[in-house]
Scaffold this active site. Sequence first.
Site, PDB file in Angstrom:
ATOM      1  N   LEU A   1     -52.874   3.641 -59.127  1.00 36.31           N
ATOM      2  CA  LEU A   1     -52.864   3.360 -60.558  1.00 36.31           C
ATOM      3  C   LEU A   1     -53.420   4.529 -61.356  1.00 36.31           C
ATOM      4  O   LEU A   1     -52.906   4.871 -62.431  1.00 36.31           O
ATOM      5  CB  LEU A   1     -53.695   2.105 -60.845  1.00 36.31           C
ATOM      6  CG  LEU A   1     -53.354   0.818 -60.093  1.00 36.31           C
ATOM      7  CD1 LEU A   1     -54.304  -0.302 -60.502  1.00 36.31           C
ATOM      8  CD2 LEU A   1     -51.912   0.407 -60.317  1.00 36.31           C
TER       9      LEU A   1
ATOM     10  N   SER B   1     -58.849  -7.596 -62.106  1.00 37.18           N
ATOM     11  CA  SER B   1     -57.868  -8.011 -61.112  1.00 37.18           C
ATOM     12  C   SER B   1     -57.608  -9.494 -61.310  1.00 37.18           C
ATOM     13  O   SER B   1     -58.481 -10.234 -61.782  1.00 37.18           O
ATOM     14  CB  SER B   1     -58.392  -7.773 -59.693  1.00 37.18           C
ATOM     15  OG  SER B   1     -57.579  -8.424 -58.730  1.00 37.18           O
TER      16      SER B   1
ATOM     17  N   TYR C   1     -65.025  -8.671 -53.746  1.00 40.49           N
ATOM     18  CA  TYR C   1     -64.068  -8.072 -54.678  1.00 40.49           C
ATOM     19  C   TYR C   1     -63.865  -8.985 -55.889  1.00 40.49           C
ATOM     20  O   TYR C   1     -63.891  -8.535 -57.043  1.00 40.49           O
ATOM     21  CB  TYR C   1     -62.745  -7.828 -53.953  1.00 40.49           C
ATOM     22  CG  TYR C   1     -61.719  -7.073 -54.757  1.00 40.49           C
ATOM     23  CD1 TYR C   1     -61.812  -5.697 -54.913  1.00 40.49           C
ATOM     24  CD2 TYR C   1     -60.631  -7.734 -55.334  1.00 40.49           C
ATOM     25  CE1 TYR C   1     -60.857  -4.987 -55.637  1.00 40.49           C
ATOM     26  CE2 TYR C   1     -59.678  -7.043 -56.057  1.00 40.49           C
ATOM     27  CZ  TYR C   1     -59.792  -5.671 -56.211  1.00 40.49           C
ATOM     28  OH  TYR C   1     -58.852  -4.978 -56.932  1.00 40.49           O
TER      29      TYR C   1
ATOM     30  N   THR D   1     -50.278   0.156 -54.059  1.00 42.49           N
ATOM     31  CA  THR D   1     -51.299   1.194 -54.142  1.00 42.49           C
ATOM     32  C   THR D   1     -51.973   1.359 -52.777  1.00 42.49           C
ATOM     33  O   THR D   1     -51.797   0.522 -51.885  1.00 42.49           O
ATOM     34  CB  THR D   1     -52.378   0.823 -55.184  1.00 42.49           C
ATOM     35  OG1 THR D   1     -53.076  -0.347 -54.734  1.00 42.49           O
ATOM     36  CG2 THR D   1     -51.745   0.544 -56.547  1.00 42.49           C
TER      37      THR D   1
END
Length: 254
Positions: free
Chosen positions: A17, A147, A160, A195
Amino acid sequence: MELTDSSAIVTGGASGLGLATVKRLVEAGAQVVIVDLPASDGARVAEQLGESVQFGPADVADPVAVDAALDLAVARAPLRTVVHCAGRGGTVRVVERDGAPGSLETYQSLIQTNLIGSFNVLRLAAARMVQNEPVDGERGVVIMTASVAAWEGQIGQIPYASAKAGVVGMTLVAARDLARKLVRVNSIAPGVFDTPILSRFSQEIRDGLAAQIPNPSRLGDPDEYARLAMAIVDNGMLNGEVIRLDGAIRMAPR
Protein backbone atom coordinates in the site's frame (compact mmCIF):
# COMPACT_ATOMS: atom_id res chain seq x y z
CA MET A 1 -4.61 20.36 -1.08
CA GLU A 2 -1.95 21.34 -3.61
CA LEU A 3 1.14 19.13 -3.22
CA THR A 4 3.61 21.01 -5.41
CA ASP A 5 6.36 22.61 -3.30
CA SER A 6 5.53 20.34 -0.37
CA SER A 7 6.96 17.16 1.09
CA ALA A 8 5.27 13.93 2.13
CA ILE A 9 6.13 10.98 4.35
CA VAL A 10 4.92 7.46 3.57
CA THR A 11 5.64 4.84 6.20
CA GLY A 12 5.84 1.29 4.95
CA GLY A 13 6.60 2.95 1.63
CA ALA A 14 8.97 0.30 0.30
CA SER A 15 6.19 -2.11 -0.65
CA GLY A 16 2.47 -2.77 -0.84
CA LEU A 17 0.00 0.00 0.00
CA GLY A 18 2.80 2.39 0.89
CA LEU A 19 4.72 1.97 -2.35
CA ALA A 20 1.59 2.51 -4.43
CA THR A 21 0.95 5.70 -2.46
CA VAL A 22 4.52 6.93 -2.94
CA LYS A 23 4.10 6.62 -6.70
CA ARG A 24 0.83 8.59 -6.66
CA LEU A 25 2.34 11.35 -4.51
CA VAL A 26 5.31 11.67 -6.85
CA GLU A 27 2.92 11.99 -9.80
CA ALA A 28 1.14 14.79 -7.92
CA GLY A 29 4.39 16.73 -7.54
CA ALA A 30 5.34 16.03 -3.92
CA GLN A 31 8.82 15.42 -2.56
CA VAL A 32 8.47 12.05 -0.83
CA VAL A 33 10.41 10.35 1.94
CA ILE A 34 9.90 6.61 2.26
CA VAL A 35 10.03 5.51 5.89
CA ASP A 36 10.60 1.80 6.27
CA LEU A 37 12.81 -0.60 8.18
CA PRO A 38 16.56 -0.40 7.50
CA ALA A 39 16.47 -3.94 6.11
CA SER A 40 13.67 -3.12 3.66
CA ASP A 41 13.99 -2.32 -0.04
CA GLY A 42 13.51 1.38 0.73
CA ALA A 43 16.87 2.57 -0.55
CA ARG A 44 16.57 0.62 -3.81
CA VAL A 45 12.98 1.77 -4.37
CA ALA A 46 13.88 5.40 -3.73
CA GLU A 47 16.74 5.19 -6.22
CA GLN A 48 14.45 3.68 -8.85
CA LEU A 49 11.79 6.36 -8.40
CA GLY A 50 14.17 9.28 -8.92
CA GLU A 51 15.35 12.46 -7.27
CA SER A 52 11.99 13.38 -5.76
CA VAL A 53 12.11 10.31 -3.50
CA GLN A 54 14.42 9.68 -0.55
CA PHE A 55 14.71 6.83 1.95
CA GLY A 56 14.55 7.46 5.70
CA PRO A 57 15.20 4.15 7.49
CA ALA A 58 13.21 3.86 10.70
CA ASP A 59 11.14 1.61 12.90
CA VAL A 60 7.92 3.61 13.27
CA ALA A 61 7.89 3.09 17.04
CA ASP A 62 11.40 4.59 17.39
CA PRO A 63 11.07 8.35 18.11
CA VAL A 64 14.68 9.18 17.23
CA ALA A 65 14.62 7.37 13.89
CA VAL A 66 11.22 8.78 12.90
CA ASP A 67 12.38 12.28 13.84
CA ALA A 68 15.40 11.87 11.57
CA ALA A 69 13.20 10.76 8.67
CA LEU A 70 10.87 13.72 9.22
CA ASP A 71 13.88 16.03 9.19
CA LEU A 72 14.73 14.71 5.72
CA ALA A 73 11.25 15.64 4.50
CA VAL A 74 11.23 19.11 6.05
CA ALA A 75 14.67 19.82 4.55
CA ARG A 76 13.13 19.29 1.11
CA ALA A 77 9.91 21.30 1.54
CA PRO A 78 7.19 21.95 4.13
CA LEU A 79 5.71 18.67 5.31
CA ARG A 80 2.01 18.67 4.41
CA THR A 81 1.14 14.99 3.84
CA VAL A 82 1.73 11.87 5.91
CA VAL A 83 0.39 8.46 4.89
CA HIS A 84 1.09 5.90 7.57
CA CYS A 85 0.97 2.38 6.11
CA ALA A 86 3.61 0.58 8.17
CA GLY A 87 2.40 -2.43 10.09
CA ARG A 88 2.76 -6.17 10.49
CA GLY A 89 0.67 -9.21 11.29
CA GLY A 90 1.02 -12.13 13.64
CA THR A 91 -1.07 -14.81 15.28
CA VAL A 92 -1.96 -15.01 18.97
CA ARG A 93 -4.88 -16.89 20.52
CA VAL A 94 -6.24 -16.08 23.96
CA VAL A 95 -5.57 -19.72 24.84
CA GLU A 96 -3.42 -21.70 22.44
CA ARG A 97 -4.37 -25.15 21.16
CA ASP A 98 -2.08 -26.81 23.68
CA GLY A 99 -3.88 -25.02 26.54
CA ALA A 100 -1.13 -22.47 27.16
CA PRO A 101 -2.10 -18.81 27.51
CA GLY A 102 -1.48 -16.69 24.44
CA SER A 103 1.92 -15.03 24.15
CA LEU A 104 1.97 -11.68 25.92
CA GLU A 105 5.34 -10.92 24.31
CA THR A 106 3.98 -11.34 20.79
CA TYR A 107 0.89 -9.30 21.67
CA GLN A 108 3.00 -6.46 23.04
CA SER A 109 5.33 -6.53 20.04
CA LEU A 110 2.46 -6.21 17.56
CA ILE A 111 0.81 -3.45 19.57
CA GLN A 112 4.15 -1.65 19.67
CA THR A 113 4.43 -1.59 15.89
CA ASN A 114 0.81 -1.19 14.84
CA LEU A 115 -0.61 1.11 17.53
CA ILE A 116 2.26 2.78 19.37
CA GLY A 117 3.98 3.28 16.01
CA SER A 118 0.86 4.96 14.64
CA PHE A 119 0.69 7.46 17.48
CA ASN A 120 4.42 8.08 17.33
CA VAL A 121 4.28 8.99 13.64
CA LEU A 122 1.11 11.06 14.14
CA ARG A 123 2.48 13.14 17.00
CA LEU A 124 5.91 13.79 15.51
CA ALA A 125 4.56 14.63 12.04
CA ALA A 126 1.79 16.87 13.37
CA ALA A 127 4.30 18.83 15.46
CA ARG A 128 6.03 19.78 12.22
CA MET A 129 2.87 20.43 10.25
CA VAL A 130 1.55 22.98 12.74
CA GLN A 131 4.59 25.14 11.95
CA ASN A 132 3.54 25.45 8.29
CA GLU A 133 1.93 28.50 6.77
CA PRO A 134 -1.68 27.62 5.89
CA VAL A 135 -2.42 26.94 2.22
CA ASP A 136 -6.09 26.99 1.21
CA GLY A 137 -7.03 26.96 4.88
CA GLU A 138 -4.98 23.98 5.99
CA ARG A 139 -1.48 23.12 7.12
CA GLY A 140 -1.44 19.40 6.47
CA VAL A 141 -3.18 16.04 6.48
CA VAL A 142 -2.33 12.74 8.18
CA ILE A 143 -3.79 9.49 6.84
CA MET A 144 -3.44 6.45 9.07
CA THR A 145 -4.18 2.84 8.16
CA ALA A 146 -6.70 0.90 10.19
CA SER A 147 -8.26 -2.37 8.98
CA VAL A 148 -11.62 -4.10 8.77
CA ALA A 149 -10.11 -6.29 11.51
CA ALA A 150 -10.85 -3.41 13.88
CA TRP A 151 -14.49 -4.53 13.73
CA GLU A 152 -14.30 -8.13 12.50
CA GLY A 153 -11.00 -9.54 13.63
CA GLN A 154 -10.61 -13.23 12.96
CA ILE A 155 -9.55 -15.88 15.43
CA GLY A 156 -5.83 -15.47 16.08
CA GLN A 157 -5.85 -11.79 15.08
CA ILE A 158 -6.35 -10.39 18.57
CA PRO A 159 -3.18 -8.23 18.69
CA TYR A 160 -3.66 -6.91 15.15
CA ALA A 161 -7.38 -6.28 15.69
CA SER A 162 -6.68 -4.56 19.02
CA ALA A 163 -4.14 -2.25 17.42
CA LYS A 164 -6.33 -1.38 14.44
CA ALA A 165 -9.30 -0.71 16.72
CA GLY A 166 -6.99 1.69 18.54
CA VAL A 167 -6.23 3.49 15.27
CA VAL A 168 -9.98 3.81 14.62
CA GLY A 169 -10.47 5.27 18.10
CA MET A 170 -7.55 7.64 17.63
CA THR A 171 -8.77 9.16 14.38
CA LEU A 172 -11.64 11.44 15.43
CA VAL A 173 -9.94 12.46 18.67
CA ALA A 174 -6.78 13.47 16.80
CA ALA A 175 -8.81 15.36 14.17
CA ARG A 176 -10.59 17.32 16.91
CA ASP A 177 -7.34 17.92 18.76
CA LEU A 178 -5.63 19.34 15.66
CA ALA A 179 -8.63 21.18 14.20
CA ARG A 180 -7.63 24.63 15.45
CA LYS A 181 -4.15 24.04 14.07
CA LEU A 182 -5.62 23.31 10.62
CA VAL A 183 -4.28 19.74 10.37
CA ARG A 184 -6.70 17.04 9.22
CA VAL A 185 -6.59 13.39 10.34
CA ASN A 186 -8.34 10.51 8.59
CA SER A 187 -7.87 6.75 8.37
CA ILE A 188 -8.41 4.15 5.69
CA ALA A 189 -9.57 0.69 6.79
CA PRO A 190 -8.61 -1.74 4.01
CA GLY A 191 -10.14 -5.13 3.60
CA VAL A 192 -8.11 -7.92 2.02
CA PHE A 193 -5.43 -6.47 -0.24
CA ASP A 194 -2.70 -8.11 -2.27
CA THR A 195 0.23 -6.94 -0.15
CA PRO A 196 3.30 -8.56 1.44
CA ILE A 197 1.38 -9.06 4.72
CA LEU A 198 -0.48 -11.88 2.91
CA SER A 199 2.69 -13.46 1.52
CA ARG A 200 2.93 -15.85 4.48
CA PHE A 201 -0.34 -17.49 3.40
CA SER A 202 -0.73 -20.16 0.74
CA GLN A 203 -2.36 -19.38 -2.61
CA GLU A 204 -5.32 -21.52 -1.52
CA ILE A 205 -5.90 -19.32 1.52
CA ARG A 206 -5.46 -16.15 -0.54
CA ASP A 207 -8.00 -17.41 -3.07
CA GLY A 208 -10.40 -18.24 -0.25
CA LEU A 209 -10.09 -14.72 1.14
CA ALA A 210 -10.75 -13.23 -2.28
CA ALA A 211 -13.86 -15.38 -2.67
CA GLN A 212 -15.32 -13.86 0.52
CA ILE A 213 -15.38 -10.37 -1.00
CA PRO A 214 -18.86 -9.68 -2.43
CA ASN A 215 -17.90 -7.22 -5.17
CA PRO A 216 -15.38 -7.12 -6.69
CA SER A 217 -14.61 -10.73 -5.75
CA ARG A 218 -10.84 -10.38 -5.73
CA LEU A 219 -8.04 -9.08 -3.56
CA GLY A 220 -7.69 -5.32 -3.46
CA ASP A 221 -5.03 -3.65 -5.58
CA PRO A 222 -2.63 -1.42 -3.60
CA ASP A 223 -3.22 1.36 -6.12
CA GLU A 224 -6.88 1.42 -5.06
CA TYR A 225 -5.71 2.32 -1.57
CA ALA A 226 -3.37 4.95 -3.00
CA ARG A 227 -6.14 6.54 -5.05
CA LEU A 228 -8.32 6.86 -1.96
CA ALA A 229 -5.42 8.39 -0.03
CA MET A 230 -5.01 10.98 -2.76
CA ALA A 231 -8.73 11.75 -2.70
CA ILE A 232 -8.49 12.39 1.04
CA VAL A 233 -5.54 14.72 0.51
CA ASP A 234 -7.46 16.59 -2.17
CA ASN A 235 -10.76 16.97 -0.29
CA GLY A 236 -10.41 19.45 2.55
CA MET A 237 -13.83 18.59 3.99
CA LEU A 238 -12.79 15.03 4.78
CA ASN A 239 -11.72 15.05 8.42
CA GLY A 240 -12.02 12.69 11.37
CA GLU A 241 -13.25 9.85 9.17
CA VAL A 242 -12.39 6.16 8.98
CA ILE A 243 -13.22 4.95 5.46
CA ARG A 244 -13.64 1.23 4.79
CA LEU A 245 -12.15 0.10 1.48
CA ASP A 246 -13.20 -3.51 1.34
CA GLY A 247 -15.57 -4.54 -1.46
CA ALA A 248 -18.34 -4.92 1.17
CA ILE A 249 -16.61 -7.80 2.97
CA ARG A 250 -17.54 -8.63 6.54
CA MET A 251 -14.93 -11.03 7.84
CA ALA A 252 -15.97 -14.46 9.11
CA PRO A 253 -14.60 -15.71 12.44
CA ARG A 254 -11.93 -17.78 10.68
